[in-house]
Write a protein that holds these residues in place. Structure first.
Motif, short mmCIF file in Angstrom:
data_model
loop_
_atom_site.label_atom_id
_atom_site.label_comp_id
_atom_site.label_asym_id
_atom_site.label_seq_id
_atom_site.Cartn_x
_atom_site.Cartn_y
_atom_site.Cartn_z
N LEU A 339 0.80 -1.22 0.00
CA LEU A 339 0.00 0.00 0.00
C LEU A 339 0.83 1.28 0.00
CD1 LEU A 339 -2.73 -1.02 2.63
CD2 LEU A 339 -2.93 -1.05 0.14
N GLY A 340 2.12 1.15 0.22
CA GLY A 340 2.97 2.33 0.30
C GLY A 340 2.99 2.88 1.71
N GLU A 341 3.67 3.99 1.87
CA GLU A 341 3.74 4.63 3.18
C GLU A 341 2.36 5.13 3.59
OE1 GLU A 341 6.28 4.93 5.45
OE2 GLU A 341 7.13 3.41 4.11
N PRO A 342 1.99 4.96 4.85
CA PRO A 342 0.65 5.39 5.30
C PRO A 342 0.50 6.90 5.28
CG PRO A 342 2.00 4.72 7.15
CD PRO A 342 2.78 4.36 5.92
N ASP A 343 -0.74 7.35 5.27
CA ASP A 343 -1.00 8.79 5.35
C ASP A 343 -0.71 9.32 6.75
OD1 ASP A 343 -2.22 9.33 2.66
OD2 ASP A 343 -3.58 7.77 3.33
N ASP A 344 -0.93 8.48 7.74
CA ASP A 344 -0.60 8.84 9.13
C ASP A 344 -0.17 7.58 9.86
OD1 ASP A 344 -1.48 11.74 9.39
OD2 ASP A 344 -3.33 10.82 8.67
N THR A 345 0.70 7.77 10.85
CA THR A 345 1.14 6.67 11.71
C THR A 345 1.11 7.14 13.16
OG1 THR A 345 2.57 5.65 10.04
CG2 THR A 345 3.04 5.14 12.33
N VAL A 346 0.59 6.29 14.05
CA VAL A 346 0.51 6.63 15.47
C VAL A 346 1.12 5.48 16.27
CG1 VAL A 346 -1.03 7.08 17.41
CG2 VAL A 346 -1.59 8.00 15.15
N ASN A 351 -0.63 2.73 28.02
CA ASN A 351 -1.81 3.45 28.48
C ASN A 351 -2.74 3.81 27.31
OD1 ASN A 351 -1.04 3.38 31.18
ND2 ASN A 351 0.09 5.31 31.04
N GLN A 352 -2.16 4.29 26.22
CA GLN A 352 -2.97 4.65 25.05
C GLN A 352 -3.64 3.41 24.45
OE1 GLN A 352 0.39 6.42 23.06
NE2 GLN A 352 -0.49 8.48 23.22
N ALA A 353 -2.88 2.33 24.39
CA ALA A 353 -3.43 1.09 23.83
C ALA A 353 -4.54 0.54 24.72
CB ALA A 353 -2.33 0.06 23.66
N ASP A 354 -4.34 0.61 26.02
CA ASP A 354 -5.34 0.08 26.96
C ASP A 354 -6.66 0.85 26.84
OD1 ASP A 354 -5.94 -1.71 29.30
OD2 ASP A 354 -6.28 0.23 30.24
N ALA A 355 -6.57 2.14 26.58
CA ALA A 355 -7.78 2.95 26.43
C ALA A 355 -8.62 2.51 25.24
CB ALA A 355 -7.41 4.43 26.30
N MET A 356 -7.96 1.91 24.24
CA MET A 356 -8.67 1.42 23.04
C MET A 356 -8.81 -0.11 23.04
SD MET A 356 -9.66 3.84 21.01
CE MET A 356 -9.89 2.96 19.46
N ARG A 357 -8.36 -0.75 24.13
CA ARG A 357 -8.37 -2.22 24.23
C ARG A 357 -7.58 -2.84 23.09
NH1 ARG A 357 -14.37 -4.07 24.87
NH2 ARG A 357 -13.34 -6.08 24.53
N LEU A 358 -6.37 -2.32 22.90
CA LEU A 358 -5.45 -2.82 21.88
C LEU A 358 -4.12 -3.16 22.53
CD1 LEU A 358 -6.01 -0.19 19.03
CD2 LEU A 358 -6.51 -2.64 18.85
N PRO A 359 -3.32 -4.00 21.91
CA PRO A 359 -1.95 -4.20 22.39
C PRO A 359 -1.11 -2.98 22.00
CG PRO A 359 -2.29 -5.46 20.39
CD PRO A 359 -3.63 -4.88 20.76
N PRO A 360 -0.10 -2.63 22.77
CA PRO A 360 0.78 -1.53 22.36
C PRO A 360 1.39 -1.83 20.99
CG PRO A 360 1.23 -2.19 24.62
CD PRO A 360 0.29 -3.22 24.05
N GLY A 361 1.64 -0.78 20.23
CA GLY A 361 2.22 -0.99 18.92
C GLY A 361 2.00 0.18 17.98
N THR A 362 1.87 -0.11 16.69
CA THR A 362 1.82 0.91 15.64
C THR A 362 0.53 0.81 14.86
OG1 THR A 362 4.22 0.74 15.38
CG2 THR A 362 3.01 1.80 13.59
N SER A 363 -0.12 1.97 14.67
CA SER A 363 -1.32 2.05 13.84
C SER A 363 -1.01 2.88 12.60
CB SER A 363 -2.49 2.69 14.60
OG SER A 363 -3.10 1.78 15.47
N ASP A 364 -1.20 2.28 11.43
CA ASP A 364 -1.07 2.99 10.15
C ASP A 364 -2.46 3.33 9.62
OD1 ASP A 364 1.66 2.86 10.15
OD2 ASP A 364 1.81 1.23 8.68
N TYR A 365 -2.60 4.55 9.11
CA TYR A 365 -3.87 5.01 8.55
C TYR A 365 -3.71 5.23 7.04
CZ TYR A 365 -5.43 6.03 13.35
OH TYR A 365 -5.79 5.94 14.67
#
Length: 392
Positions: A339-346, A351-365
């Motif tokens: 897909l190429g480089e993402p438009d955004d990466t977070v 703590n941030q992951a727990d707030a979304m019930r996700l494992p810590p890591g990288t989100s590409d948009y």
């Protein structure tokens, strides 16, 4: 008076035909049925032209298929019962979902009867019919080796599905495998008799297994049943098509809901699996329908389980497999290569992951287009895909 109402029902049934659903091979389905008061009875009718076996014709096959569809829908009995339901406290809700493949038809009938809005009966009747000869096809026809195919399904049921079932279910025996099954873009669905597996809503249990989970046991030879059912399109690696399709449809393959859908209507149709769970900016909603296993819908933070004014504002799949994107397998490097480089990466810390019930890591948009939905792919700290989101 009752006889006149019965005649009216039968006449209306003969006249009531709505929009057609067409397939690429020339077959189409017309919706037949009747709504009377708060009750309804509907079934599909097959028409069109398509390739059939020698010594027969599409008309002959259609006649045989339509007779079987009316029988499975119990169309005559239920339409005759509508006037009595309208005059009393009972209600009949008999509908269906249909999928047309390449010369294949899958119809799943759902018949429910209520007395004073209390569910008294819920019955699912699935059919998989070959439009080349009008015959039904068994689950065995999916596999090069039926024993190996069924063994794989049993492994998935035992190791992945059974541990997630509620302990409050009155009946939850996933084995032996049921004989009744169906196919859809999501994969293969097993439909259980109610005495073997019943959900908390009172509906008969079902389990959907993705095509990708069965890829190495499916018969994928030319003109095989899985190919004709559309499995190959799901198994092929084409992340760019997945991205564009998600943007155009506002949905993810195999998950029968779109961004912007009414939450109240969605919950009414697919039933709640559990009470909604709050996350940082909204509510996660899990549904009972088998196609939503491992899927959560995202909506606003309005109170509890009241969805009157809520819309589907996001789709999250922790279990996903389509077009080369598979949770637990696909890597961040793989999707960035496609897909190429993402438009955004977070980057999400604990703590941030727990707030979304996700494992810590990288989100590409990845944006799918101007003013269109965006795909969010979340990898854990090892770079493995753990969740697929579709967001406005």
């Amino acid at each position: 008076m009752m006889k006149r109402l019965g005649c009216l029902v039968l006449c209306l049934v003969l006249l009531f035909t709505i929009a057609r659903s067409e397939s690429s091979v020339g077959a189409y389905l017309s919706d037949r049925g009747l709504d009377l008061g708060h009750s309804r009875v509907h079934w599909p009718e097959l028409g069109g032209t398509w390739s059939v076996a020698e010594d027969t014709s599409p008309e002959e096959v259609a006649a045989a298929v339509n007779a079987r569809l009316m029988e499975a829908a119990q169309a005559s009995r239920l339409t005759a019962a509508l006037p009595a339901a309208m005059s009393g406290d009972s209600r009949i809700d008999a509908g269906y979902e249909a999928t047309l493949g390449d010369g294949l038809l899958c119809v799943v009938f759902l018949r429910e009867q209520m007395q004073k809005d209390v569910l008294t009966e819920s019955v699912r009747t699935p059919l998989v019919m070959d439009l080349r000869d009008g015959n039904e096809r068994p689950l065995d026809a999916l596999f090069t080796d039926p024993a190996a195919g069924k063994s794989r399904i049993e492994e998935i049921l035992t190791e992945e599905v059974a541990p997630q079932l509620s302990g409050y279910l009155a009946s939850a025996d996933l084995l032996p495998l049921p004989e009744t099954w169906g196919f859809s873009p999501a994969g293969v669905t097993l439909y259980y008799p109610p005495e073997q597996f019943t959900l908390l809503s009172g509906r008969p249990g079902a389990v959907t297994i993705a095509w990708t989970e069965l890829s190495d046991v499916l018969d994928l030879t030319e003109d095989s049943l899985p190919r004709r059912a559309g499995a190959v399109g799901c198994l092929e690696e084409n992340l760019r098509d997945l991205l564009s399709e998600a943007g155009e449809t506002g949905s993810l393959p195999g998950i029968p809901v779109r961004l912007g859908d009414s939450m109240a209507e969605t919950v009414s149709r697919y039933r709640l699996l559990a009470d909604p769970d709050f996350y940082e900016n909204g509510r996660y909603v899990e549904l009972e329908d088998s196609r939503f296993r491992g899927v959560m819908l995202m909506t606003d933070r309005l109170s509890g389980d009241d969805f009157t004014d809520s819309l589907v504002r996001g789709i999250r799949a922790d279990r996903f497999g389509a077009m080369g994107l598979i949770t637990g397998q696909t890597t961040l490097e793989t999707w960035r290569s496609a897909l190429g480089e993402p438009d955004d990466t977070v980057q999400l810390d604990e703590n941030q992951a727990d707030a979304m019930r996700l494992p810590p890591g990288t989100s590409d948009y990845y944006r799918t287009g101007e003013g269109m939905p965006q795909l969010r792919l979340h990898a854990d700290t090892d770079g493995i895909l753990r969740a697929v989101f579709l967001l406005p």
